[in-house]
Design a protein around this motif. Structure first.
Motif: not given
Length: 382
Positions: A123-137
């Protein structure tokens, strides 16, 4: 800068006041109201370029519009996240194609946005986000969870800070993605019920949600820079409009204290006077900040000032009413819905002021490290 209003500004204010008097009022369809604003060109006044269906205005005229809007009977805005946060970010970091695609619908009030930043563990520590986005073409596949997402239940799009480089840590490997919310089975929005009984915030779950590669703002892996740039737009002209609303709330508290006789208490009366004086000080500080170069700690100072002020006002609102502030409506019966009166709502909602938008602790850390040059707080410190 000598921040003042010229005759041209006052003419603009008069036009804005007249338009709002003719069109504003209680509405049930806030999306339709956004379209009304857009059709008249009132969305995007502060944008650096016209041509997207918006009229442009100088800083003092933007202030005049914000103040008149706050004084009118106009409803709360649903489009401010797109107008005041995403749009300036696209002007600073977006491609011509991204500007052409997204700015006109924002200016027209046709597409609403929400902000996908905070997570349960970041939350306050925004650099700790874990939501991942994987590129697929041609697209990214997004998996993760966001929380405290304002207006997600109304939004058409969400700008999401996600980790696009596997194994990256902290500020590295993040990207700023523009994600359509209409993805049944891939995006779920769950409203969060607050103390006030309302649900302005939401949890958002991404289960393979898609974002096109053309909808990465600022380039893959450069999301931290874009995200921090966006936060710099978060506290601007709207701060002055917020203060107009605060002044109205303070006026109601003063009237309640006078009516109940609580204002005869010299201690409580002194607190009311102090609230008035501090509100005036916040206004002049906001004008000073808008009128000239602002230091790196200016947004944090402003957040600390208004959050604590508003929370103290909530406490005064119930104190002036005494024991009656703890009671429900006179006609309330067990099992029936409980409706808060304005003073109760102000007290309960303002408890969150020192947490959301960056907690007081985070704001003080920013000031300590970036302004005073004190040693950085060790990671993991309690």
């Amino acid at each position: 800068m000598d921040f003042g209003f010229s005759q041209e500004d006052e003419d603009f204010r008069t036009e804005a006041r007249g338009w709002l008097a003719a069109h504003a009022g209680p509405v049930t369809d806030r999306r339709a109201w956004e379209r009304t604003l857009g059709k008249a060109g009132w969305i995007g006044l502060g944008w650096p370029a016209p041509g997207y269906g918006n009229r442009t205005a100088g800083l003092t005229q933007q202030v005049a519009w914000a103040e008149e809007y706050a004084r009118s009977a106009a409803p709360p805005r649903s489009g401010h996240i797109g107008e005041n946060l995403l749009a300036p970010t696209l002007f600073a970091h977006g491609t011509d194609e991204q500007k052409a695609r997204f700015l006109p619908p924002i200016a027209a009030g046709e597409e609403l946005w929400c902000q996908g930043y905070s997570e349960p563990g970041a939350g306050s520590d925004l650099a700790g986000v874990r939501t991942a986005a994987v590129r697929e073409r041609t697209h990214y596949r997004i998996t993760g969870q966001k929380i405290w997402t304002s207006l997600a239940h109304e939004a058409d799009w969400c700008f999401v800070l996600a980790r696009t480089e596997a194994g990256s840590r902290r500020h590295h490997g993040l990207s700023f993605l523009l994600v359509p919310m209409d993805q049944p089975g891939r995006i779920e929005v769950r409203p969060i019920r607050q103390l006030t009984g309302t649900s302005d915030f939401n949890e958002v779950f991404f289960d393979g949600a898609r974002a096109g590669v053309e909808h990465v703002v600022g380039g893959a892996g450069r999301g931290w820079r874009v995200a921090m740039s966006l936060l710099g737009f978060e506290r601007g002209v709207s701060t002055l409009a917020q203060q107009i609303a605060f002044a109205a709330e303070l006026g109601e508290v003063v009237r309640a204290a006078t009516k109940s006789g609580a204002a005869s208490d010299p201690v409580l009366r002194a607190r009311l006077v102090r609230q008035w004086a501090e509100l005036r000080t916040m206004r002049w500080n906001a004008l000073r900040t808008l009128g000239g170069p602002a230091g790196p700690g200016a947004p944090s100072v402003a957040k600390l000032l208004w959050a604590g002020w508003h929370q103290r006002l909530g406490e005064l609102a119930v104190q002036t009413r005494g024991a009656a502030a703890a009671a429900g409506p006179a006609d309330w019966s067990p099992g029936a819905p409980y409706t808060l009166d304005p003073a109760q709502h102000l007290f309960l909602f303002s408890r969150a002021d020192t947490v959301y938008g960056g907690s007081d602790q985070v704001q003080r850390t920013i000031i300590a490290e970036r302004v005073l040059g004190l040693p950085r707080e060790p990671k993991g410190a309690v």
